[in-house]
Design an enzyme around this catalytic site. Structure first.
Site, PDB file in Angstrom:
ATOM      1  N   CYS A  35       0.816  -1.216   0.000  1.00  0.00           N
ATOM      2  CA  CYS A  35       0.000   0.000   0.000  1.00  0.00           C
ATOM      3  C   CYS A  35       0.850   1.267   0.000  1.00  0.00           C
ATOM      4  O   CYS A  35       0.532   2.248  -0.680  1.00  0.00           O
ATOM      5  CB  CYS A  35      -0.962   0.001   1.177  1.00  0.00           C
ATOM      6  N   HIS A 141      -2.344   1.080   7.143  1.00  0.00           N
ATOM      7  CA  HIS A 141      -2.558   1.248   5.703  1.00  0.00           C
ATOM      8  C   HIS A 141      -2.100   2.632   5.264  1.00  0.00           C
ATOM      9  O   HIS A 141      -2.048   3.575   6.065  1.00  0.00           O
ATOM     10  CB  HIS A 141      -4.038   1.068   5.381  1.00  0.00           C
ATOM     11  N   ASP A 159      -8.369   4.752  -1.882  1.00  0.00           N
ATOM     12  CA  ASP A 159      -7.789   3.533  -1.314  1.00  0.00           C
ATOM     13  C   ASP A 159      -7.115   2.708  -2.406  1.00  0.00           C
ATOM     14  O   ASP A 159      -7.756   2.277  -3.371  1.00  0.00           O
ATOM     15  CB  ASP A 159      -8.897   2.717  -0.642  1.00  0.00           C
TER      16      ASP A 159
END
Length: 300
Positions: A35, A141, A159
């Protein structure tokens, strides 16, 4: 329908300017723990920062696989990446970086930076947060912020784990709460990173690249070997320092010099140079050749 309304109102208020650049480079992280790499490569490409090397074919493009100068990719793949290492990667990539851990900042500062970045397309913000506070699956994240709705005080998270969640609006106080958590791997707070393009004045000498494998041995020489050497020599002034430095260069130093950014750009026909840059580059190359000949005579 409500999400679309938030989007339209944010556009009208001028706090979705960064969205349009980011969405052009929106990508899904290629590994469950990538991520941070996906967020950073997305932002670097949105800023049109030159990676200084080719991705595939003739294209210069940031890909997750190229972000390996601060942490081995295998380690990132296995354990993810820390806030500090993402900052390191952004700097290594040539971006201007401002990092804020939540314990050293405030929600008001965060809101101010979100508003500034979303009202501009030359600055992007990456948030490091804990998913648990959003009632999402997973833990730590990274994702970029794509927009802000001032009246509702909500941020749009793009995201990068698109296989799990689409872009979604989050109340900014809740996002701050999610950032104001401890990363158990490091024991440090999470936070946010501002990434923008670094504008440098034309260099008088050379801009060296750290992406070549010779940099590893050169950095070791400069950080480990040279200090020991200088302490053992009778060094009195700057002339002695330079003499010691130049007479004890490692054998692959010439290879390292070849990876001077501007010379490499010329060799790859990557960018067009102005007449002024061509003249300055010619002087640099001339002195580089003199240096190489001098180095060859010393070896002989």
């Amino acid at each position: 329908m409500e999400l679309q309304q938030l989007f339209l109102e944010a556009i009208q208020n001028g706090t979705m300017e960064g969205f349009f650049k980011l969405i052009s480079y929106f990508q899904t992280q290629s590994e469950p723990a990538y991520c941070g790499l996906a967020s950073l490569s997305m932002v670097l490409n949105a800023l049109s920062i030159d990676p200084g090397r080719k991705w595939k074919g003739p294209w210069r493009w940031f890909d997750e696989s190229m972000l390996d100068c601060c942490e081995p990719l295998e380690k990132v793949k296995a354990k993810g990446i820390s806030f500090g290492k993402v900052v390191c990667l952004a700097q290594c990539a040539g971006a201007k970086v401002e990092a804020f851990r939540s314990n050293l900042s405030t929600i008001d500062d965060f809101r101010k930076h979100v508003m500034a970045c979303t009202a501009s397309d030359d600055c992007h913000l990456i948030s490091s947060y804990h998913r648990g506070l959003f009632k999402q699956t997973g833990s730590g994240h990274f994702s970029p912020i794509g927009g802000y709705h001032a009246e509702k005080d909500m941020a749009l998270i793009l995201d990068v784990a698109r296989f799990k969640y689409p872009p979604h609006w989050v109340p900014l106080p809740l996002l701050w709460e999610a950032m104001n958590t401890i990363d158990e791997a490091t024991g440090l707070h999470r936070g946010f990173v501002l990434v923008s393009k670094l504008h440098r004045a034309p260099a008088l000498l050379y801009t060296l690249s750290c992406k070549h494998e010779s940099w590893v041995s050169i950095s070791k020489h400069l950080m480990d070997d040279l200090p020991v050497l200088l302490s053992s020599e009778n060094v009195k002034d700057i002339k002695d320092v330079l003499s010691t430095l130049l007479s004890n260069l490692p054998p692959n130093f010439a290879e390292f010099i070849k990876w001077v950014a501007e010379v490499r750009r010329q060799e790859e026909n990557g960018q067009k140079l102005s007449e002024e840059e061509k003249g300055r580059l010619a002087i640099k190359v001339r002195y580089l050749k003199k240096f190489s000949k001098l180095k060859g005579k010393k070896k002989a």
